[in-house]
Scaffold this motif. Structure first.
Motif, mmCIF file in Angstrom:
data_model
loop_
_atom_site.group_PDB
_atom_site.id
_atom_site.type_symbol
_atom_site.label_atom_id
_atom_site.label_comp_id
_atom_site.label_asym_id
_atom_site.label_seq_id
_atom_site.Cartn_x
_atom_site.Cartn_y
_atom_site.Cartn_z
ATOM 1 N N LEU A 196 0.808 -1.256 -0.126
ATOM 2 C CA LEU A 196 0.074 -0.126 0.170
ATOM 3 C C LEU A 196 0.919 1.353 -0.130
ATOM 4 C CD1 LEU A 196 -2.737 -0.967 2.703
ATOM 5 C CD2 LEU A 196 -2.820 -0.869 0.263
ATOM 6 N N THR A 198 1.384 3.241 2.442
ATOM 7 C CA THR A 198 0.810 4.052 3.566
ATOM 8 C C THR A 198 0.581 3.441 4.688
ATOM 9 O OG1 THR A 198 -1.276 3.427 2.595
ATOM 10 C CG2 THR A 198 -0.763 5.275 1.617
ATOM 11 N N ALA A 200 2.431 3.040 7.693
ATOM 12 C CA ALA A 200 3.422 4.013 8.231
ATOM 13 C C ALA A 200 3.529 3.969 9.698
ATOM 14 C CB ALA A 200 3.748 5.249 7.613
ATOM 15 N N GLN A 201 4.622 4.564 10.292
ATOM 16 C CA GLN A 201 4.860 5.238 11.554
ATOM 17 C C GLN A 201 4.749 4.005 12.433
ATOM 18 O OE1 GLN A 201 6.032 7.951 11.789
ATOM 19 N NE2 GLN A 201 5.204 9.124 10.320
ATOM 20 N N PRO A 202 5.351 2.886 12.511
ATOM 21 C CA PRO A 202 5.333 1.749 13.376
ATOM 22 C C PRO A 202 5.745 2.373 14.887
ATOM 23 C CG PRO A 202 7.570 1.713 11.974
ATOM 24 C CD PRO A 202 6.437 2.814 11.365
ATOM 25 N N GLN A 203 5.066 1.486 15.663
ATOM 26 C CA GLN A 203 5.264 1.737 17.110
ATOM 27 C C GLN A 203 4.875 0.405 17.717
ATOM 28 O OE1 GLN A 203 3.522 5.351 19.371
ATOM 29 N NE2 GLN A 203 2.213 3.940 20.203
ATOM 30 N N THR A 230 1.916 -1.600 15.816
ATOM 31 C CA THR A 230 0.886 -0.479 15.519
ATOM 32 C C THR A 230 1.316 0.357 14.470
ATOM 33 O OG1 THR A 230 -0.021 -0.516 17.815
ATOM 34 C CG2 THR A 230 -0.544 1.157 16.243
ATOM 35 N N PHE A 231 0.317 0.545 13.391
ATOM 36 C CA PHE A 231 0.847 1.125 12.070
ATOM 37 C C PHE A 231 -0.068 2.191 11.871
ATOM 38 C CE2 PHE A 231 3.248 -2.380 10.575
ATOM 39 C CZ PHE A 231 4.457 -1.715 10.470
ATOM 40 N N ASN A 232 0.110 3.516 11.502
ATOM 41 C CA ASN A 232 -0.688 4.459 11.329
ATOM 42 C C ASN A 232 -1.121 4.320 9.715
ATOM 43 O OD1 ASN A 232 -1.318 7.542 10.128
ATOM 44 N ND2 ASN A 232 -2.135 7.099 12.346
ATOM 45 N N LEU A 233 -2.618 4.185 9.493
ATOM 46 C CA LEU A 233 -2.917 3.884 8.054
ATOM 47 C C LEU A 233 -3.310 5.304 7.318
ATOM 48 C CD1 LEU A 233 -5.259 0.633 8.811
ATOM 49 C CD2 LEU A 233 -2.801 0.916 8.229
ATOM 50 N N ALA A 234 -3.612 5.167 6.044
ATOM 51 C CA ALA A 234 -3.765 6.170 5.207
ATOM 52 C C ALA A 234 -5.249 6.738 5.754
ATOM 53 C CB ALA A 234 -3.889 5.862 3.747
ATOM 54 N N THR A 235 -5.844 6.238 6.487
ATOM 55 C CA THR A 235 -7.401 6.679 7.010
ATOM 56 C C THR A 235 -6.965 7.537 8.220
ATOM 57 O OG1 THR A 235 -7.415 4.442 8.296
ATOM 58 C CG2 THR A 235 -8.751 4.904 5.928
ATOM 59 N N GLY A 236 -5.771 7.594 8.674
ATOM 60 C CA GLY A 236 -5.561 8.124 9.783
ATOM 61 C C GLY A 236 -5.515 7.483 11.162
ATOM 62 N N ILE A 237 -6.130 6.535 11.116
ATOM 63 C CA ILE A 237 -6.311 5.628 12.297
ATOM 64 C C ILE A 237 -5.347 4.767 12.371
ATOM 65 C CG2 ILE A 237 -8.716 5.440 12.162
ATOM 66 C CD1 ILE A 237 -8.287 2.363 11.432
ATOM 67 N N ASP A 238 -4.879 4.374 13.757
ATOM 68 C CA ASP A 238 -3.854 3.517 14.091
ATOM 69 C C ASP A 238 -4.408 2.149 14.239
ATOM 70 O OD1 ASP A 238 -1.963 5.391 14.311
ATOM 71 O OD2 ASP A 238 -2.010 5.151 16.689
ATOM 72 N N GLN B 169 -5.061 13.352 9.992
ATOM 73 C CA GLN B 169 -5.903 11.918 9.783
ATOM 74 C C GLN B 169 -5.924 11.424 8.384
ATOM 75 O OE1 GLN B 169 -6.856 14.883 11.047
ATOM 76 N NE2 GLN B 169 -9.164 15.336 10.618
ATOM 77 N N PRO B 171 -3.055 11.516 5.908
ATOM 78 C CA PRO B 171 -1.740 11.687 5.804
ATOM 79 C C PRO B 171 -1.237 11.594 4.373
ATOM 80 C CG PRO B 171 -2.122 9.501 6.751
ATOM 81 C CD PRO B 171 -3.347 10.245 6.738
ATOM 82 N N ASN B 197 -0.580 5.770 -2.742
ATOM 83 C CA ASN B 197 0.525 4.600 -2.476
ATOM 84 C C ASN B 197 1.801 5.406 -1.499
ATOM 85 O OD1 ASN B 197 -0.894 2.785 -3.061
ATOM 86 N ND2 ASN B 197 0.013 2.631 -5.151
ATOM 87 N N ARG B 199 2.933 8.821 1.440
ATOM 88 C CA ARG B 199 2.265 9.619 2.651
ATOM 89 C C ARG B 199 3.132 10.843 2.519
ATOM 90 N NH1 ARG B 199 0.049 6.306 7.274
ATOM 91 N NH2 ARG B 199 0.605 8.099 8.355
ATOM 92 N N ASP B 263 -5.685 8.090 19.538
ATOM 93 C CA ASP B 263 -4.826 7.695 18.408
ATOM 94 C C ASP B 263 -3.669 8.591 18.129
ATOM 95 O OD1 ASP B 263 -5.673 5.078 18.149
ATOM 96 O OD2 ASP B 263 -6.268 5.580 16.328
ATOM 97 N N ARG B 265 -0.201 10.817 18.444
ATOM 98 C CA ARG B 265 0.806 10.593 19.122
ATOM 99 C C ARG B 265 1.501 11.727 19.324
ATOM 100 N NH1 ARG B 265 3.241 5.602 15.711
ATOM 101 N NH2 ARG B 265 1.242 4.358 15.347
#
Lengths: 469, 279
Positions: A196, A198, A200-203, A230-238, B169, B171, B197, B199, B263, B265
């Motif tokens: 994808l 998108t 991103a931002q692994p935690q 945990t990743f942040n998805l393109a939808t903004g949610i974790d 929200q 990105p 594809n 961000r 959510d 951070r």
């Protein structure tokens, strides 16, 4: 400028390709070339099983819960249909299966498993993910409690670290039970691995992101738990998934105290302190475990079997304990004692007190009638050198007919154990006749046991505290 | 929305790449002249901030907006802007604006906002910055401009050109807008660009406009994605009247992105590699 290099490398590639076409000479592949041994087909189920895919339901599940449905699909002409049984369905109590490709696939080029899903009613799928191959499940990934709805919606289950998936067999798995007793049907379509870009931002996290502390002993093993990515998805949610230990790289700050292997199994090998931490894909995981190894541990002697009427247990794993309000009342302002019933060594619960001057266990709801009993038993291990003059005084408190502290009807009595009767780092079993607690005029409303050292002894373990006859 | 025009034209930072892409365009789009736009290329550098000096950005180049403004800078934003290094500093050639979650002078968040008001103001030209965005619900990074008379008239009469705004929200979604009388706030003339594809918070991207008489062209990296002209705005065109100044900030909450949630951070950082203007 990275961008331009990319452009030029693409041009170079293109030119190279054109040249190759024009020149057209054929050559043997050099011996240095190693071809990838595993295919990287991203498809799991698009309009049917992808090549190599199998269906293996879990034992105890409704074996025919899964079917290919050609009447319902998000795209194309069929989808995966899952019929979750009602509670009490004789054909199986839940729906669950794995979908492996036992040839193995190279999934390193993808960052998520994605699919479209809908259900006959809004529901929560208990577990859904990939990496389950009915083998070691080394790279198991589970999304817990995935909410689905009655409209086709795309769901994304991120891969914690794609570089690990060079030969993955477990392409998809799920397990779902009835919702409030009722079965229902859900469909999954366009099930595939995707890159994808998108995700991103692994935690990553271990111990659910909490810095924990544990007191333990040599030889005790435990396991790193609460492993998530945990990743942040393109939808903004974790999006958080449970990730198998093998995605993580664990380390210990002192391998002479505790070691941790690639499965997250911790072995305590020495005395001292060691901190267990982890990384996932080069990112430090939140959470840790600080191990305080107290050295070699020997459990207190197991109490003998007794009839229930012959024992009133305040703290033991051998008998059923009466209701206890606390094992440390933290009586301000004079008490310094810390700790309580918070050690558990292989299922053996133990009280540990530190900085002891005095401490009380209280059991006043209800108070205890120990009139028929003859003795108090308690095992004590002093965890420090015992000096001349050291002592532990054990005091029993009776709250009297009003079953409450004070009111002029209380009585108490104590027995002092001289330091010479105690041992450093060894259990001493005390069986004290209740008649020895002079001053205790009644024991029909017992509610307190005190340990008092006046700070002569500061660290003790206590186990098997009970009255018996 | 002029979807047909999107992706059809490429703005080039360097001329030799332009030749290359012209060829690509010729091949790719051939005789499809309907979508042709005139792209003015401004090449004479008039403002250059490379953030090459570690520490606090110089007050010779930047003003610091401090506090919460009026009604959260007009947008019910939740942050308190400071000039502390915790919120704004230059390190390793990059400006770092950091949004923190902390109690500070009655606000629940802190961040920073700098402007070139009365220091560098220019009418028309190319304004661009290379930025890595923060992420997470409620984060609102921006690279934007206001008309030089913003203190004398009531917004939006001064005009506002938003070169880059992102909702944390979303990105992958860039928003480029103009605000003016009759078309401001929720009614602004806006266009989204989806970085498919990819961000905006995982790497640097170049955000820019080319602004001339009766047009503002918006581009990101090598993609021209929007042109706004007097025909597009639902009010008076006020972008041919005066110079504008540059603003960089990271807001938290407010009407545009909505509030942060569990959510989100913190801390969150916006990195700015450079800001340049040409005429």
């Amino acid at each position: 400028m990275k961008k331009e290099r990319n452009i030029y490398s693409k041009i170079a590639l293109l030119l190279g390709f054109i040249l190759a076409l024009s020149v057209g000479c054929e050559r043997e592949v050099s011996d240095d070339v190693e071809f990838a041994a595993f295919g990287n087909n991203p498809d799991v189920f698009i309009d049917g099983f992808s090549g190599g895919l199998e269906y293996l339901p879990f034992a105890g599940s409704k074996l025919d819960a899964f079917t290919v449905d050609s009447d319902e699909s998000y795209q194309g002409d069929s989808s995966m249909r899952f019929d979750v049984p009602n509670e009490g369905d004789p054909s199986g109590s839940f729906a669950g299966a794995i979908f492996p490709d036992n040839g193995g696939r190279d999934l390193t080029g993808y960052d998520a498993l994605t699919f479209w899903a809908k259900a006959t009613k809004a529901a929560t799928i208990n577990e859904i993910g990939f990496g389950n191959d009915f083998g070691a499940n080394k790279f198991l990934v589970t999304k817990q409690n995935l909410r689905i709805s009655t409209t086709w919606t795309k769901y994304i289950i991120p891969i914690p670290d794609p570089f690990k998936l060079t030969v993955e067999k477990g392409l998809f798995w799920y397990s779902e039970g009835p919702e409030d007793g009722d079965g229902y049907t859900f469909w999954i379509d366009e099930l595939q691995f995707e890159n994808l870009g998108t995700v991103a931002q692994p935690q990553p996290a271990i111990f659910n992101g909490v810095d924990e502390t544990s007191q333990t002993f040599i030889g005790i093993t435990s396991t790193v738990i609460g492993l998530t990515q945990t990743f942040n998805l393109a939808t903004g949610i974790d999006q958080t998934v449970t990730a198998a230990p093998s995605y993580f790289t664990f380390s210990s700050t002192d391998v002479d105290v505790a070691r941790v292997n690639e499965l997250g199994e911790i072995a305590v090998v020495g005395t001292g302190t060691a901190k267990i931490t982890a990384t996932l894909g080069g990112v430090s995981a939140k959470g840790s475990l600080t191990i305080e190894s107290l050295g070699t541990f020997l459990a207190a002697p197991t109490p003998p079997a007794r009839d229930a009427g012959d024992v009133i247990s305040i703290f033991s794993d051998a008998y059923t304990n009466v209701p206890v309000d606390f094992y440390n009342g933290f009586f301000a302002p004079f008490q310094t004692t810390l700790g309580g019933a918070d050690l558990n060594i292989n299922g053996d619960n133990i009280i540990k007190y530190t900085e002891l001057n005095f401490v009380a266990s209280e059991f006043k709801n209800p108070t205890v009638d120990a009139t028929p009993m003859t003795h108090l038993h308690v095992d004590i291990q002093v965890q420090e050198a015992i000096d001349s003059g050291d002592f532990i005084r054990i005091e029993l408190g009776d709250f009297g007919p009003n079953s409450a502290f004070g009111g002029g009807d209380d009585s108490s009595g104590s027995v002092t154990i001289d330091g010479t009767a105690l041992l450093n780092n060894q259990w001493v079993s005390l069986d004290i006749p209740l008649d020895d607690f002079s001053g205790l005029t009644s024991r029909s409303n017992l509610a307190q046991i005190f340990f008092i050292s006046d700070a002569t002894i500061s660290t003790i373990l206590v186990d098997n505290m009970y009255f018996y006859r | 929305m002029k979807k047909g025009k999107q992706l059809k034209l490429k703005v080039q930072l360097l001329s030799y790449k332009m030749v290359l892409l012209t060829i690509v365009l010729l091949i790719g789009y051939g005789c499809d002249t309907d979508d042709t736009q005139t792209v003015v290329t401004f090449t004479e550098l008039t403002f250059q901030e490379e953030f090459d000096t570690d520490g606090t950005p110089s007050t010779a180049t930047w003003n610091y907006d401090i506090g919460t403004g009026l009604d959260g800078w007009g947008n019910q934003e939740l942050q308190y802007y400071t000039d502390r290094p915790e919120n704004i500093t230059v390190n390793n050639g990059v400006l770092i604006i950091t949004a923190n979650q902390e109690d500070f002078n009655g606000a629940g968040y802190t961040s920073a906002r700098i402007t070139t008001k009365d220091i560098f103001e220019q009418q028309y030209g190319r304004f661009e910055a290379r930025i890595r965005a923060p992420f997470g619900p409620g984060l609102w990074p921006a690279f934007w401009m206001l008309g030089a008379n913003s203190d004398e008239v009531v917004w939006p009469a001064c005009g506002e050109i938003d070169i880059m705004e992102i909702r944390g929200q979303n990105p992958s979604i860039l928003v480029g807008s103009v605000h003016g009388p009759g078309y401001s706030a929720g009614e602004a003339i806006s266009k989204d660009y989806d970085l498919v594809n990819d961000r905006f918070d995982t790497g640097f991207h170049v955000f820019g406009i080319e602004w001339g008489p009766k047009y503002v062209n918006y581009y990101v990296d090598d993609v021209l994605y929007s042109q706004i002209t007097p025909e597009d705005v639902t009010g008076e065109w006020i972008f041919d009247d005066q110079p504008f100044y540059i603003i960089l900030n990271v807001a938290v909450g407010g009407t545009f992105p909505g509030p942060p949630n569990a959510d989100t951070r913190f801390p969150q950082t916006m990195l700015v590699d450079y800001v340049r203007a040409y005429k």
